[in-house]
Scaffold this motif. Sequence first.
Motif, PDB file in Angstrom:
ATOM      1  N   SER A  75    -107.561 -83.459  -9.735  1.00 33.61           N
ATOM      2  CA  SER A  75    -108.130 -83.047 -11.007  1.00 33.61           C
ATOM      3  C   SER A  75    -109.542 -82.522 -10.804  1.00 33.61           C
ATOM      4  CB  SER A  75    -108.132 -84.214 -12.003  1.00 33.61           C
ATOM      5  OG  SER A  75    -108.566 -83.788 -13.283  1.00 33.61           O
ATOM      6  N   LEU A  76    -110.141 -82.087 -11.885  1.00 36.34           N
ATOM      7  CA  LEU A  76    -111.541 -81.700 -11.954  1.00 36.34           C
ATOM      8  C   LEU A  76    -112.083 -82.129 -13.311  1.00 36.34           C
ATOM      9  CD1 LEU A  76    -111.271 -78.022 -10.643  1.00 36.34           C
ATOM     10  CD2 LEU A  76    -112.446 -79.875  -9.421  1.00 36.34           C
ATOM     11  N   GLU A  77    -113.353 -82.464 -13.346  1.00 39.13           N
ATOM     12  CA  GLU A  77    -114.024 -82.595 -14.638  1.00 39.13           C
ATOM     13  C   GLU A  77    -114.602 -81.227 -14.947  1.00 39.13           C
ATOM     14  OE1 GLU A  77    -117.313 -85.220 -17.125  1.00 39.13           O
ATOM     15  OE2 GLU A  77    -117.283 -85.344 -14.935  1.00 39.13           O
ATOM     16  N   ILE A  78    -114.087 -80.616 -15.999  1.00 36.15           N
ATOM     17  CA  ILE A  78    -114.360 -79.207 -16.266  1.00 36.15           C
ATOM     18  C   ILE A  78    -115.221 -79.072 -17.508  1.00 36.15           C
ATOM     19  CG2 ILE A  78    -113.320 -76.945 -16.633  1.00 36.15           C
ATOM     20  CD1 ILE A  78    -110.667 -78.351 -15.517  1.00 36.15           C
ATOM     21  N   ASP A  79    -116.298 -78.317 -17.368  1.00 34.05           N
ATOM     22  CA  ASP A  79    -117.165 -78.082 -18.511  1.00 34.05           C
ATOM     23  C   ASP A  79    -116.534 -77.100 -19.485  1.00 34.05           C
ATOM     24  OD1 ASP A  79    -120.094 -79.221 -18.513  1.00 34.05           O
ATOM     25  OD2 ASP A  79    -119.483 -78.981 -16.426  1.00 34.05           O
ATOM     26  N   PHE A  80    -116.932 -77.255 -20.741  1.00 33.42           N
ATOM     27  CA  PHE A  80    -116.541 -76.281 -21.750  1.00 33.42           C
ATOM     28  C   PHE A  80    -117.791 -75.577 -22.247  1.00 33.42           C
ATOM     29  CE2 PHE A  80    -115.894 -74.914 -26.163  1.00 33.42           C
ATOM     30  CZ  PHE A  80    -114.826 -74.044 -25.962  1.00 33.42           C
ATOM     31  N   ILE A  81    -117.880 -74.283 -21.900  1.00 32.15           N
ATOM     32  CA  ILE A  81    -118.950 -73.419 -22.389  1.00 32.15           C
ATOM     33  C   ILE A  81    -118.261 -72.151 -22.880  1.00 32.15           C
ATOM     34  CG2 ILE A  81    -121.129 -72.273 -21.867  1.00 32.15           C
ATOM     35  CD1 ILE A  81    -121.379 -74.085 -19.418  1.00 32.15           C
ATOM     36  N   PRO A  82    -118.263 -71.907 -24.186  1.00 29.13           N
ATOM     37  CA  PRO A  82    -117.483 -70.780 -24.726  1.00 29.13           C
ATOM     38  C   PRO A  82    -117.780 -69.461 -24.020  1.00 29.13           C
ATOM     39  CG  PRO A  82    -118.344 -72.129 -26.509  1.00 29.13           C
ATOM     40  CD  PRO A  82    -118.977 -72.647 -25.241  1.00 29.13           C
ATOM     41  N   GLY A  83    -116.705 -68.794 -23.605  1.00 30.55           N
ATOM     42  CA  GLY A  83    -116.832 -67.503 -22.958  1.00 30.55           C
ATOM     43  C   GLY A  83    -117.261 -67.567 -21.509  1.00 30.55           C
ATOM     44  N   ILE A  84    -117.497 -68.781 -20.991  1.00 34.77           N
ATOM     45  CA  ILE A  84    -117.989 -68.927 -19.617  1.00 34.77           C
ATOM     46  C   ILE A  84    -117.056 -69.781 -18.767  1.00 34.77           C
ATOM     47  CG2 ILE A  84    -119.875 -69.814 -18.183  1.00 34.77           C
ATOM     48  CD1 ILE A  84    -121.807 -69.052 -20.401  1.00 34.77           C
ATOM     49  N   ILE A  85    -116.682 -70.947 -19.247  1.00 26.96           N
ATOM     50  CA  ILE A  85    -115.816 -71.848 -18.479  1.00 26.96           C
ATOM     51  C   ILE A  85    -115.101 -72.796 -19.428  1.00 26.96           C
ATOM     52  CG2 ILE A  85    -117.691 -73.505 -18.103  1.00 26.96           C
ATOM     53  CD1 ILE A  85    -116.427 -74.177 -15.397  1.00 26.96           C
ATOM     54  N   SER A  86    -113.860 -73.136 -19.075  1.00 24.53           N
ATOM     55  CA  SER A  86    -113.101 -74.094 -19.877  1.00 24.53           C
ATOM     56  C   SER A  86    -111.993 -74.696 -19.026  1.00 24.53           C
ATOM     57  CB  SER A  86    -112.484 -73.400 -21.094  1.00 24.53           C
ATOM     58  OG  SER A  86    -111.257 -72.773 -20.758  1.00 24.53           O
ATOM     59  N   PRO A  87    -111.357 -75.768 -19.500  1.00 27.61           N
ATOM     60  CA  PRO A  87    -110.228 -76.336 -18.759  1.00 27.61           C
ATOM     61  C   PRO A  87    -109.108 -75.335 -18.489  1.00 27.61           C
ATOM     62  CG  PRO A  87    -111.011 -77.924 -20.359  1.00 27.61           C
ATOM     63  CD  PRO A  87    -111.768 -76.647 -20.627  1.00 27.61           C
ATOM     64  N   ASN A  88    -108.989 -74.310 -19.305  1.00 28.02           N
ATOM     65  CA  ASN A  88    -107.943 -73.304 -19.082  1.00 28.02           C
ATOM     66  C   ASN A  88    -108.091 -72.606 -17.733  1.00 28.02           C
ATOM     67  OD1 ASN A  88    -106.718 -73.759 -21.534  1.00 28.02           O
ATOM     68  ND2 ASN A  88    -107.722 -72.052 -22.582  1.00 28.02           N
ATOM     69  N   ASP A  89    -109.316 -72.542 -17.221  1.00 27.66           N
ATOM     70  CA  ASP A  89    -109.576 -71.790 -15.993  1.00 27.66           C
ATOM     71  C   ASP A  89    -109.021 -72.459 -14.745  1.00 27.66           C
ATOM     72  OD1 ASP A  89    -111.017 -69.906 -17.484  1.00 27.66           O
ATOM     73  OD2 ASP A  89    -112.886 -71.029 -17.271  1.00 27.66           O
ATOM     74  N   PHE A  90    -108.701 -73.754 -14.830  1.00 29.82           N
ATOM     75  CA  PHE A  90    -108.313 -74.503 -13.634  1.00 29.82           C
ATOM     76  C   PHE A  90    -106.987 -75.241 -13.757  1.00 29.82           C
ATOM     77  CE2 PHE A  90    -112.938 -74.257 -13.740  1.00 29.82           C
ATOM     78  CZ  PHE A  90    -113.260 -73.848 -12.463  1.00 29.82           C
ATOM     79  N   ARG A  91    -106.433 -75.330 -14.963  1.00 28.87           N
ATOM     80  CA  ARG A  91    -105.313 -76.261 -15.165  1.00 28.87           C
ATOM     81  C   ARG A  91    -104.103 -75.954 -14.289  1.00 28.87           C
ATOM     82  NH1 ARG A  91    -104.792 -77.714 -19.942  1.00 28.87           N
ATOM     83  NH2 ARG A  91    -106.312 -76.504 -21.117  1.00 28.87           N
ATOM     84  N   SER A  92    -103.874 -74.703 -13.934  1.00 36.03           N
ATOM     85  CA  SER A  92    -102.693 -74.369 -13.137  1.00 36.03           C
ATOM     86  C   SER A  92    -102.768 -74.925 -11.712  1.00 36.03           C
ATOM     87  CB  SER A  92    -102.498 -72.849 -13.080  1.00 36.03           C
ATOM     88  OG  SER A  92    -103.573 -72.231 -12.393  1.00 36.03           O
ATOM     89  N   LYS A  93    -103.964 -75.277 -11.256  1.00 33.60           N
ATOM     90  CA  LYS A  93    -104.149 -75.780  -9.901  1.00 33.60           C
ATOM     91  C   LYS A  93    -104.124 -77.308  -9.810  1.00 33.60           C
ATOM     92  CE  LYS A  93    -107.331 -71.961  -8.756  1.00 33.60           C
ATOM     93  NZ  LYS A  93    -106.596 -71.322  -7.658  1.00 33.60           N
ATOM     94  N   LEU A  94    -104.048 -77.997 -10.970  1.00 32.84           N
ATOM     95  CA  LEU A  94    -104.329 -79.431 -11.020  1.00 32.84           C
ATOM     96  C   LEU A  94    -103.174 -80.227 -11.592  1.00 32.84           C
ATOM     97  CD1 LEU A  94    -107.913 -79.038 -12.529  1.00 32.84           C
ATOM     98  CD2 LEU A  94    -107.341 -79.344 -10.103  1.00 32.84           C
ATOM     99  N   ASP A  95    -103.198 -81.537 -11.326  1.00 28.45           N
ATOM    100  CA  ASP A  95    -102.217 -82.444 -11.922  1.00 28.45           C
ATOM    101  C   ASP A  95    -102.571 -82.772 -13.366  1.00 28.45           C
ATOM    102  OD1 ASP A  95    -100.646 -82.746  -9.563  1.00 28.45           O
ATOM    103  OD2 ASP A  95    -102.155 -84.124  -8.758  1.00 28.45           O
ATOM    104  N   TYR A  96    -103.850 -82.738 -13.691  1.00 23.24           N
ATOM    105  CA  TYR A  96    -104.329 -82.953 -15.059  1.00 23.24           C
ATOM    106  C   TYR A  96    -105.772 -82.461 -15.115  1.00 23.24           C
ATOM    107  CZ  TYR A  96    -106.939 -86.974 -13.259  1.00 23.24           C
ATOM    108  OH  TYR A  96    -107.801 -87.763 -12.555  1.00 23.24           O
TER     109      TYR A  96
END
Length: 282
Positions: A75-96
């Motif tokens: 997994s990753l702890e993913i920041d949410f910054i609108p238009g810059i980064i979100s959990p959507n950017d990494f979810r395909s690579k992770l178990d959760y």
Amino acid sequence: MWANFHTHSNYCDGKSAIADVVRQAEAFRMISLGMSSHAPVPFPCKWCMKPEALDTYLHELTALKEKSPLELYSSLEIDFIPGIISPNDFRSKLDYTIGSVHFVEKLPDGTPWEIDGLHTLFLEGYEKIFSSNIRDTIGRYYELTREMIATACPTVVGHLDKIKIQNVDGKFFDEGDAWYQQEVKRTIDVIAESGAIIEVNTRGIYQKKSSTTYPGPWILEYILQKGIPVTLSSDAHHPDDLINQFSSTAQLLSKIGFKTLTVLHEGRWQPFPFHEHGIIIR
């Protein structure tokens, strides 16, 4: 036996190699372990993983999964910054995914404003971005959390009320204030509709930055009322902290009325009964 799905390694600001964290989890006879180093961000950040290290991190986890008797998840702890980064950017690579809000708006020089770092930095953004208006500051923090849930919902919502660490001696607000409770409850209502899990995070207690978990007891009562699943985590940055404050927090959760903790076991999130000594898997 315990499980923990919010842990950090030396790929970010954690203090130990992943293998050392896994060895300690094995020594603690944990059921499952999720590694969740801070995800890379597209700007300088001392405590985040470097973008070029992500593939190596994931490959190392894959190799360790094959060797360890422990259930190990990526997994990753993913920041949410609108238009810059979100959990959507990494979810395909992770178990959760764990989704957290660490940054709220930008300072005048364009630097993303970190809300859970040094208090002096918090004060800078509080004054320069929000004109020293605490209701606007807190409101934007929870608004971003709701936006994350609506647009990039993570598996687990990280340290929901962590911004409270800046409220030293209650100098900005009282958690009993109607406006504050409204912001929190609006956010929990959104989470309740999403199917996400809320973590009960013990790090603030053992770091002595908070007298209560993230989120605190009155919020946990509302979470229980809304029927939202919770998982227990320590946000460990050192292997010794993998189950830090778990026993006392389990007692608190039982007292509030929680009957189960949600655990990633055998590849799926499941509710399990628990007591002060661990999770009960029959």
